[in-house]
Scaffold this active site. Structure first.
Site, PDB file in Angstrom:
ATOM      1  N   ASP A  78       0.759  -1.207  -0.055  1.00 58.27           N
ATOM      2  CA  ASP A  78       0.083   0.026   0.049  1.00 58.27           C
ATOM      3  C   ASP A  78       0.915   1.353   0.170  1.00 58.27           C
ATOM      4  O   ASP A  78       1.824   1.388   0.488  1.00 58.27           O
ATOM      5  CB  ASP A  78      -0.888  -0.102   1.096  1.00 58.27           C
ATOM      6  CG  ASP A  78      -2.029   1.133   1.134  1.00 58.27           C
ATOM      7  OD1 ASP A  78      -2.354   1.311   0.038  1.00 58.27           O
ATOM      8  OD2 ASP A  78      -2.462   1.232   2.144  1.00 58.27           O
ATOM      9  N   SER A  81      -7.512  -5.635  -4.838  1.00 56.04           N
ATOM     10  CA  SER A  81      -8.696  -6.091  -3.904  1.00 56.04           C
ATOM     11  C   SER A  81      -9.894  -6.052  -4.630  1.00 56.04           C
ATOM     12  O   SER A  81     -10.111  -5.185  -5.707  1.00 56.04           O
ATOM     13  CB  SER A  81      -8.751  -5.066  -2.499  1.00 56.04           C
ATOM     14  OG  SER A  81      -9.545  -4.096  -2.825  1.00 56.04           O
ATOM     15  N   ASN A  98     -10.995  -2.452  -5.157  1.00 57.60           N
ATOM     16  CA  ASN A  98     -10.495  -1.582  -5.898  1.00 57.60           C
ATOM     17  C   ASN A  98     -10.834  -1.416  -7.023  1.00 57.60           C
ATOM     18  O   ASN A  98     -10.415  -0.283  -7.811  1.00 57.60           O
ATOM     19  CB  ASN A  98      -8.779  -2.067  -6.024  1.00 57.60           C
ATOM     20  CG  ASN A  98      -7.946  -2.050  -4.749  1.00 57.60           C
ATOM     21  OD1 ASN A  98      -7.166  -2.711  -4.534  1.00 57.60           O
ATOM     22  ND2 ASN A  98      -8.128  -1.169  -3.970  1.00 57.60           N
TER      23      ASN A  98
HETATM   24  C1  IPE Z   1      -5.374  -2.379   0.013  1.00 62.95           C
HETATM   25  O1  IPE Z   1      -4.968  -1.262  -0.134  1.00 62.95           O
HETATM   26  C2  IPE Z   1      -5.357  -3.230  -1.205  1.00 62.95           C
HETATM   27  C3  IPE Z   1      -4.049  -3.478  -1.665  1.00 62.95           C
HETATM   28  C4  IPE Z   1      -2.905  -2.893  -1.393  1.00 62.95           C
HETATM   29  C5  IPE Z   1      -4.093  -4.014  -3.116  1.00 62.95           C
HETATM   30  P1  IPE Z   1      -6.209  -0.096  -0.218  1.00 62.95           P
HETATM   31  O2  IPE Z   1      -5.684   1.094  -0.613  1.00 62.95           O
HETATM   32  O3  IPE Z   1      -7.034  -0.751  -1.116  1.00 62.95           O
HETATM   33  O4  IPE Z   1      -7.206  -0.307   1.218  1.00 62.95           O
HETATM   34  P2  IPE Z   1      -7.713   0.940   1.992  1.00 62.95           P
HETATM   35  O5  IPE Z   1      -8.776   1.365   1.169  1.00 62.95           O
HETATM   36  O6  IPE Z   1      -6.822   1.911   2.163  1.00 62.95           O
HETATM   37  O7  IPE Z   1      -8.306   0.302   3.109  1.00 62.95           O
HETATM   38  C1  IPE Z   2      -1.785   0.187  -3.205  1.00 61.07           C
HETATM   39  O1  IPE Z   2      -1.475   1.372  -3.313  1.00 61.07           O
HETATM   40  C2  IPE Z   2      -1.955  -0.231  -4.737  1.00 61.07           C
HETATM   41  C3  IPE Z   2      -3.443  -0.986  -4.769  1.00 61.07           C
HETATM   42  C4  IPE Z   2      -4.241  -0.954  -4.037  1.00 61.07           C
HETATM   43  C5  IPE Z   2      -3.652  -1.274  -6.323  1.00 61.07           C
HETATM   44  P1  IPE Z   2      -2.723   2.568  -3.183  1.00 61.07           P
HETATM   45  O2  IPE Z   2      -3.088   2.916  -4.520  1.00 61.07           O
HETATM   46  O3  IPE Z   2      -3.708   2.317  -2.461  1.00 61.07           O
HETATM   47  O4  IPE Z   2      -1.891   4.128  -2.543  1.00 61.07           O
HETATM   48  P2  IPE Z   2      -2.543   4.825  -1.611  1.00 61.07           P
HETATM   49  O5  IPE Z   2      -2.985   4.189  -0.210  1.00 61.07           O
HETATM   50  O6  IPE Z   2      -3.363   5.544  -2.173  1.00 61.07           O
HETATM   51  O7  IPE Z   2      -1.318   5.938  -1.471  1.00 61.07           O
HETATM   52 MG    MG Z   3      -4.036   2.495  -0.654  1.00 61.92          MG
END
Ligand code: IPE
Ligand code: IPE
Ligand code: MG
Length: 247
Positions: free
Chosen positions: A27, A72, A75
């Site tokens: 993340d 996820s 996502n």
């Molecule tokens: C969790 O991160 C999913 C992945 C890293 C693939 P998210 O960025 O989707 O989670 P939330 O929304 O902050 O809980």
């Molecule tokens: C994790 O990074 C990657 C995926 C969930 C696909 P994020 O895209 O959630 O990054 P932040 O949390 O917005 O910084």
């Molecule tokens: Mg994230």
């Protein structure tokens, strides 16, 4: 270039326990890009490079199972252009994995519902699993369109089906049967789950499997994550006293 670059410098793990199974919630890509005034997709590209380095490192230090959370079930709610960029990145990496597989020992396994992906991406996923299935190295679970609640619902449905058609006696349903109906069937539960980016939540990752997992939250965005950060997470893990409900 091989998908998971070989690295020579390893920390000394001779006197420390390397966790058998590690999960990583990759993340912080978006924030990393925002800090640099770049599009979020640039963060995902940087994160994908780190995935490659850390996967190789885990395999080199003797981790047996690594589960990375890549996408996820929630996502899909992101803007279409971001989802599109992620799908293109997945394709690129999985194609590269196929082209450069030769000297690799890593077994690639996908957890999650593949059916929502485009046919060509599904084929790349299947081909990667097929081509790596007889290897003897670390098992790499890539969680794509993965949600732990969805995984549990599927297990419930599948067991119910068995009861309905007479294959399963209701009294034989136990914890190990549920585990055997998850995507991670046959694998040990994660010893350690690492979440970079400083968020203190599980975001629908391995809910059943993490009943007694040690969590390490790190204040670093995933694209900045280094081998040393993995060493640090394992150091913290080794300081924990795991009791599993005992004394
Ligand atoms: C969790 O991160 C999913 C992945 C890293 C693939 P998210 O960025 O989707 O989670 P939330 O929304 O902050 O809980
Ligand atoms: C994790 O990074 C990657 C995926 C969930 C696909 P994020 O895209 O959630 O990054 P932040 O949390 O917005 O910084
Ligand atoms: Mg994230």
């Amino acid at each position: 270039m091989a998908l998971f670059k070989k690295k020579k410098e390893l920390a000394d793990y001779s006197d420390k326990a390397v966790p058998t199974s590690i999960g990583i919630i990759m993340d912080g890509n978006g924030r990393w890009a925002k800090n640099r005034h770049l599009p979020r997709s640039a963060g995902h590209r940087a994160g994908a490079k780190v995935f490659r380095t850390i996967t190789r490192y885990c395999s080199d230090i003797g981790v047996k199972y690594l589960t990375v959370y890549a996408f996820s079930t929630e996502n899909w709610r992101r803007p279409q252009d971001e989802v599109g960029a992620l799908m293109r990145l997945f394709k690129e990496y999985l194609q590269e994995a196929l082209d450069d597989f030769k000297d690799d020992s890593i077994v690639i396994h996908f957890i999650g519902d593949k059916s929502s992906f485009s046919e060509d991406l599904q084929k790349l996923m299947d081909d990667n699993e097929e081509i790596s299935k007889d290897r003897d190295g670390m098992v790499l679970n890539i969680a794509m369109n993965y949600g732990s609640r969805d995984e549990i619902v599927r297990a419930v449905k599948s067991i119910s089906e068995g009861v309905k058609n007479g294959d399963i006696d209701i009294n034989s349903i136990d914890e190990s049967m549920v585990s055997d109906h998850l995507y991670t069937a046959g694998q040990p539960d994660p010893d350690l789950i690492i979440r970079p980016s400083g968020e203190y939540r599980i975001s629908n990752f391995m809910l059943w499997q993490s009943a007694y997992t040690e969590f390490v939250i790190m204040n670093k965005l995933w694209p900045d994550f280094k081998k040393e950060d993995l060493d640090e997470a394992i150091r913290l893990y080794n300081l924990r006293s795991r009791r599993f409900g005992g004394v």
